[in-house]
Design an enzyme around this catalytic site. Structure first.
Site, PDB file in Angstrom:
ATOM      1  NE  ARG A  15      -1.074  -0.609   4.941  1.00 59.34           N
ATOM      2  CZ  ARG A  15      -0.549  -1.523   5.433  1.00 59.34           C
ATOM      3  NH1 ARG A  15      -0.286  -2.694   4.907  1.00 59.34           N
ATOM      4  NH2 ARG A  15      -0.086  -1.578   6.913  1.00 59.34           N
TER       5      ARG A  15
ATOM      6  CD  GLU B 161       1.150   1.882  10.887  1.00 61.19           C
ATOM      7  OE1 GLU B 161       1.978   2.474  11.197  1.00 61.19           O
ATOM      8  OE2 GLU B 161      -0.046   2.205  10.593  1.00 61.19           O
TER       9      GLU B 161
ATOM     10  CE1 TYR C 265      -1.610  -0.075  16.992  1.00 66.29           C
ATOM     11  CE2 TYR C 265      -1.090  -0.031  14.592  1.00 66.29           C
ATOM     12  CZ  TYR C 265      -1.485   0.606  15.767  1.00 66.29           C
ATOM     13  OH  TYR C 265      -1.487   1.942  15.910  1.00 66.29           O
TER      14      TYR C 265
END
Length: 279
Positions: free
Chosen positions: A62, A89, A92
């Site tokens: 992305r 990113e 998480y």
């Protein structure tokens, strides 16, 4: 007087952004809206006269696709694109794949806000029982990293994102800026927030209030020491930008619950938080 200009860009909307799920290192593609956002961003930057010399992205599709679409819309497809996992990113951990609003229902909005926005709180680690563990760690793109695959993160706070990003920033990005090159970093919400924290000296508490919507370029004007000479500027229609910021900030609230993939659809014993988990 500004000497250097840098543009940070959170990639266009991804499929899991639309579904309000923690995407992180899962390699989701852009949604149709995300493709439009990237092209619109490119047209805006072209109108503003930007001519990029170099683009940095993460290893996630992305981020890369957004950079391609921006450059295509600008007529600058030839500009070199350099990729690094250090711009990925935030990882998480065990939260990957979960719906933020359903997490708020189960654990409370304040706890979800801490998981999403705090500076130094690390989520529970992902382990081999997690449904996306093998998809991430068997991906051959991570064999290209400058650290062994077993040393890649299993979960990160924003502080840990900055810790793994800074060596790359200092060794690779900064020298290019100091050469006078105009740089675009097509990254992610948290990798861009980490850069802003470092460059602008944002406090540990205040970084929680820095929100970057998808597909909106952030212009930084810097002096010879790479310190800002004026506040960051989010480029584009300001009313639309403020609405997009509110949409991001509302993602962990109960009123965002809707039909679609949810934490209840995760595989059993997946290592994600259950009702009694605390940390």
């Amino acid at each position: 007087m500004s000497k250097y200009r840098l543009v940070l860009l959170r990639h266009g909307e991804g499929a899991w952004n639309k579904e309000n799920r923690f995407c992180s290192w899962v390699d989701q593609k852009l949604s149709e809206e995300g493709v439009k956002e990237a092209r619109d961003c490119g047209r805006l930057l072209k109108e503003q006269g930007y001519k990029f010399d170099l683009v940095f992205t993460s290893l996630l599709s992305r981020s890369i696709h957004t950079a391609w679409l921006v450059l295509e819309a600008m007529g600058q497809e030839w500009v070199p694109v350099v990729k690094s996992w250090r711009l990925n990113e935030r990882h998480y951990g065990a939260l990957i794949g979960l719906n933020r609003a359903e997490m708020a229902l189960q654990h409370g909005e304040q706890r979800v806000k801490l998981w999403r926005r705090s500076y130094d709180i690390t989520p529970p680690l992902i382990d081999e029982s997690h449904p996306y563990y093998m998809e991430i760690y068997n991906d051959r793109r991570y064999a290209t990293c400058d650290v062994p695959k077993e040393n890649l993160p299993r979960a990160e706070s924003l502080k840990e994102v900055l810790d793994r990003l800074l060596p790359y920033w200092n060794s690779t990005v900064v020298p290019e800026i100091l050469k006078g090159k105009t740089i675009l970093i097509s990254g992610h919400g948290n990798s861009c927030r980490a850069i802003l924290k470092h460059v602008e000296g944002v406090s540990d508490d205040d970084i929680a209030n820095v929100t970057l919507p998808t597909g909106v370029p952030v212009q930084l004007e810097l002096d010879e020491n790479l310190k800002p000479v004026k506040p960051r500027q989010l480029l584009g229609d300001q009313a639309k930008i403020q609405a997009a910021i509110k949409k991001v900030e509302d993602q962990g609230k109960l009123n965002q619950i809707r039909c679609g993939p949810s934490m209840h659809n995760m595989k059993p014993n997946s290592g994600v938080l259950g009702e009694t988990d605390s940390w």
